[in-house]
Scaffold this motif. Structure first.
Motif, PDB file in Angstrom:
ATOM      1  N   PRO A   1       0.830  -1.212   0.000  1.00  0.00           N
ATOM      2  CA  PRO A   1       0.000   0.000   0.000  1.00  0.00           C
ATOM      3  C   PRO A   1       0.858   1.254   0.000  1.00  0.00           C
ATOM      4  O   PRO A   1       2.003   1.233   0.460  1.00  0.00           O
ATOM      5  CB  PRO A   1      -0.802  -0.137   1.294  1.00  0.00           C
ATOM      6  N   LEU A   2       0.311   2.347  -0.550  1.00  0.00           N
ATOM      7  CA  LEU A   2       1.055   3.591  -0.650  1.00  0.00           C
ATOM      8  C   LEU A   2       1.385   4.124   0.730  1.00  0.00           C
ATOM      9  O   LEU A   2       0.560   4.091   1.641  1.00  0.00           O
ATOM     10  CB  LEU A   2       0.243   4.624  -1.437  1.00  0.00           C
ATOM     11  N   GLN A   3       2.611   4.629   0.850  1.00  0.00           N
ATOM     12  CA  GLN A   3       3.071   5.201   2.107  1.00  0.00           C
ATOM     13  C   GLN A   3       3.422   6.672   1.889  1.00  0.00           C
ATOM     14  O   GLN A   3       4.545   7.110   2.088  1.00  0.00           O
ATOM     15  CB  GLN A   3       4.288   4.435   2.611  1.00  0.00           C
ATOM     16  N   ASN A   4       2.422   7.435   1.400  1.00  0.00           N
ATOM     17  CA  ASN A   4       2.686   8.828   1.049  1.00  0.00           C
ATOM     18  C   ASN A   4       2.127   9.814   2.063  1.00  0.00           C
ATOM     19  O   ASN A   4       1.921  10.983   1.765  1.00  0.00           O
ATOM     20  CB  ASN A   4       2.105   9.132  -0.331  1.00  0.00           C
TER      21      ASN A   4
ATOM     22  N   CYS B   1      -4.762   2.849   4.036  1.00  0.00           N
ATOM     23  CA  CYS B   1      -5.732   1.929   3.450  1.00  0.00           C
ATOM     24  C   CYS B   1      -6.000   0.798   4.441  1.00  0.00           C
ATOM     25  O   CYS B   1      -5.080   0.241   5.033  1.00  0.00           O
ATOM     26  CB  CYS B   1      -5.184   1.370   2.139  1.00  0.00           C
ATOM     27  N   THR B   2      -7.261   0.510   4.642  1.00  0.00           N
ATOM     28  CA  THR B   2      -7.670  -0.517   5.599  1.00  0.00           C
ATOM     29  C   THR B   2      -8.131  -1.753   4.852  1.00  0.00           C
ATOM     30  O   THR B   2      -8.968  -1.667   3.953  1.00  0.00           O
ATOM     31  CB  THR B   2      -8.796   0.000   6.512  1.00  0.00           C
ATOM     32  N   GLU B   3      -7.562  -2.904   5.211  1.00  0.00           N
ATOM     33  CA  GLU B   3      -7.937  -4.177   4.614  1.00  0.00           C
ATOM     34  C   GLU B   3      -9.024  -4.824   5.473  1.00  0.00           C
ATOM     35  O   GLU B   3      -8.902  -4.888   6.697  1.00  0.00           O
ATOM     36  CB  GLU B   3      -6.725  -5.109   4.517  1.00  0.00           C
ATOM     37  N   LEU B   4     -10.101  -5.298   4.834  1.00  0.00           N
ATOM     38  CA  LEU B   4     -11.219  -5.945   5.521  1.00  0.00           C
ATOM     39  C   LEU B   4     -11.032  -7.457   5.500  1.00  0.00           C
ATOM     40  O   LEU B   4     -10.733  -8.042   4.451  1.00  0.00           O
ATOM     41  CB  LEU B   4     -12.537  -5.560   4.857  1.00  0.00           C
ATOM     42  N   VAL B   5     -11.222  -8.082   6.659  1.00  0.00           N
ATOM     43  CA  VAL B   5     -11.089  -9.528   6.779  1.00  0.00           C
ATOM     44  C   VAL B   5     -12.323 -10.055   7.505  1.00  0.00           C
ATOM     45  O   VAL B   5     -12.643  -9.581   8.603  1.00  0.00           O
ATOM     46  CB  VAL B   5      -9.809  -9.921   7.553  1.00  0.00           C
TER      47      VAL B   5
ATOM     48  N   LYS C   1      -1.376  -8.093  -0.137  1.00  0.00           N
ATOM     49  CA  LYS C   1      -0.032  -8.386  -0.619  1.00  0.00           C
ATOM     50  C   LYS C   1       0.762  -7.093  -0.681  1.00  0.00           C
ATOM     51  O   LYS C   1       0.314  -6.109  -1.261  1.00  0.00           O
ATOM     52  CB  LYS C   1      -0.079  -9.049  -1.987  1.00  0.00           C
ATOM     53  N   VAL C   2       1.937  -7.113  -0.086  1.00  0.00           N
ATOM     54  CA  VAL C   2       2.837  -5.961  -0.143  1.00  0.00           C
ATOM     55  C   VAL C   2       3.634  -6.057  -1.434  1.00  0.00           C
ATOM     56  O   VAL C   2       4.295  -7.056  -1.706  1.00  0.00           O
ATOM     57  CB  VAL C   2       3.779  -5.929   1.076  1.00  0.00           C
ATOM     58  N   VAL C   3       3.549  -5.014  -2.250  1.00  0.00           N
ATOM     59  CA  VAL C   3       4.235  -4.976  -3.540  1.00  0.00           C
ATOM     60  C   VAL C   3       5.346  -3.925  -3.466  1.00  0.00           C
ATOM     61  O   VAL C   3       5.084  -2.771  -3.121  1.00  0.00           O
ATOM     62  CB  VAL C   3       3.264  -4.640  -4.679  1.00  0.00           C
TER      63      VAL C   3
ATOM     64  N   VAL D   1       6.657  -0.796   5.851  1.00  0.00           N
ATOM     65  CA  VAL D   1       5.313  -0.429   5.414  1.00  0.00           C
ATOM     66  C   VAL D   1       4.335  -0.791   6.523  1.00  0.00           C
ATOM     67  O   VAL D   1       4.476  -1.831   7.188  1.00  0.00           O
ATOM     68  CB  VAL D   1       4.954  -1.139   4.092  1.00  0.00           C
ATOM     69  N   THR D   2       3.357   0.073   6.751  1.00  0.00           N
ATOM     70  CA  THR D   2       2.357  -0.135   7.798  1.00  0.00           C
ATOM     71  C   THR D   2       1.036  -0.537   7.171  1.00  0.00           C
ATOM     72  O   THR D   2       0.559   0.110   6.228  1.00  0.00           O
ATOM     73  CB  THR D   2       2.171   1.138   8.633  1.00  0.00           C
TER      74      THR D   2
END
Length: 452
Positions: A211-214, A219-223, A235-237, A303-304
């Motif tokens: 996810p962007l770290q600007n 950004c929140t991922e839903l599980v 997935k961290v790209v 990355v967070t």
């Protein structure tokens, strides 16, 4: 004797022989060895010429030792030998030749200025000034290549010095040609291709694409809470500007709100659940992932990730506070559009109904002399409704008849039921024709008495 590249049948030396005896004892024979490109030709009596049999090449053989043997014809035969040395002088008939037709040189990026990156070498088979070689950089084939600002060459020894620091990410390789020229007259030259390859240095840290770290809202991922172990959360790209092993990335989970709940795959950056979720797990989780390259020394980035556990994906997701005003404005605009659409539809329906009522009233007035309502004594008492609802309690039957020759249908009461109410029949006919004007095609209608 010294000669340079003489053509065939050229006289190299002229000499004479003599013998003090007389007769056969004074007659002489002159000869030389067979392994030299020369021969003896008699001139006048007792005089001989040493001439060439072919072209001489100093680069093949620069010196010849010739033995001239003179033998008389007496008994016993006597002989005399004389040695002659022939030196072949040089002409500039050979161009300089490089030891390689192409050179590949390697230089580490971020090099210091004036760094020696390699050498080229050329030799000349001639001698003297004809063999002295000077080196130079030839104009590049690519006019946009700033060659003179990248490298230089030592004219005397062919050493190549990078003029500035090279950056692998900006310039990975470049080619140019080097010339070697002798000092003969006329001068001869040759050239060789030099390719300089910039070797990558681990000078770039990994860069996270997702996810962007600007610094914007995370950004929140839903599980879903029903997720099983191994569920793919995200997935961290990431990419690395270096090459080779300097660009090989690995991923590692540094911090987590609840250790043991999530795991990160080291080679592809996939974040998955390590076990099955339960109701006791917290709703919000914060993960810190380390991305590291394989350089020496290794460089890294973090990355967070924010993860929200929900009961199901149908559960509404609350937007971030920054996005709430925009969502409220969108909802308000939707309400306005619905109200406007309902108002226009209602106005249209009201207009249609009003039009129909006006037309009906005009028809009634034309048929009854301007009356729109039916008087209470229009129907006989025995046909009235005893309940006071102004409906007919007797049986009325309408027939769909065709007037002869008209091609149109009309309604009429059966004479056996209503023999004395022709005015009412006329009203019904008028209304029937009006209804047919709106597209209705009534074949027969029957009102039955409420008999229970």
């Amino acid at each position: 004797l010294s000669f340079f590249f003489p053509p065939p049948k050229i006289t190299v030396a002229l000499f004479s022989i003599q013998d003090r005896d007389s007769g056969e004892n004074g007659r002489m024979v002159c000869s030389i060895q067979d392994d030299v490109p020369f021969m003896l030709k008699p001139s006048v009596e007792n005089f001989y010429r040493l001439v060439t049999e072919g072209e001489l090449d100093r680069e093949i053989r620069a010196e010849y030792n010739i033995t001239i043997t003179v033998t008389d014809l007496g008994t016993p035969r006597l002989k005399t030998e004389q040695n002659i040395t022939v030196l072949v002088s040089d002409v500039n008939d050979n161009a300089p030749a490089f030891t390689q037709t192409a050179y590949t040189l390697f230089v580490q990026e971020n090099n210091g200025p004036a760094l020696h990156i390699g050498s080229v070498s050329a030799t000349d088979r001639d001698s003297g000034t004809n063999a002295q070689v000077t080196y130079s950089l030839l104009p590049p084939d690519d006019p946009h290549l700033p060659l003179t600002s990248l490298v230089s060459i030592n004219a005397d020894n062919g050493h190549l010095f990078a003029l500035r620091s090279l950056d692998y990410e900006a310039l990975q390789a470049f080619e140019f040609r080097v010339g070697a020229t002798d000092r003969g007259s006329p001068a001869l030259s040759s050239e060789a291709l030099v390719r300089v390859v910039v070797v990558d240095d681990n000078d770039n840290s990994p860069f996270v694409l997702y996810p962007l770290q600007n610094g914007s809202a995370p950004c929140t991922e839903l599980v879903p809470r029903a997720a099983e172990a191994g569920y793919l959360v995200t997935k961290v790209v990431a990419v690395d500007g270096d090459s080779g092993q300097n660009a090989w990335l690995s991923f590692q989970l540094l911090k987590a709100t609840e250790p043991g709940l999530f795991s990160v795959w080291a080679h592809n950056g996939e974040v998955r659940t390590a076990r099955r979720l339960s109701e006791r797990d917290a709703a919000k989780h914060r993960l810190v992932v380390l991305v590291k390259d394989n350089g020496e020394p290794p460089l890294s980035a973090t990355v967070t990730l924010h993860v929200l556990l929900v009961d199901g994906f149908s559960q509404p997701y609350l937007p971030l506070p920054e996005a709430a005003p925009d969502q409220a404005q969108a909802d308000l605009l939707t309400i306005y559009l619905v109200i406007a659409l309902a108002s226009v539809s209602s106005l249209f329906l009201f207009s249609v109904l009003l039009f129909v009522v006006v037309r009906l009233c005009r028809r009634d007035r034309a048929a009854s002399g301007g009356r729109c309502s039916v008087p209470e004594d229009r129907f006989p008492g025995h046909l009235g409704d005893i309940s006071g609802t102004r409906t007919l309690s007797q049986s009325y039957q309408y027939e769909d008849c065709l007037r002869e020759g008209s091609g149109t249908s009309e309604f009429k009461f059966l004479n056996s039921i209503m023999p004395n109410h022709h005015g009412a029949v006329n009203d019904v006919e008028e209304k029937s024709n009006f209804v047919k004007g709106f597209g209705f095609n009534l074949k027969s209608v029957e009102f039955s008495e409420n008999s229970g």
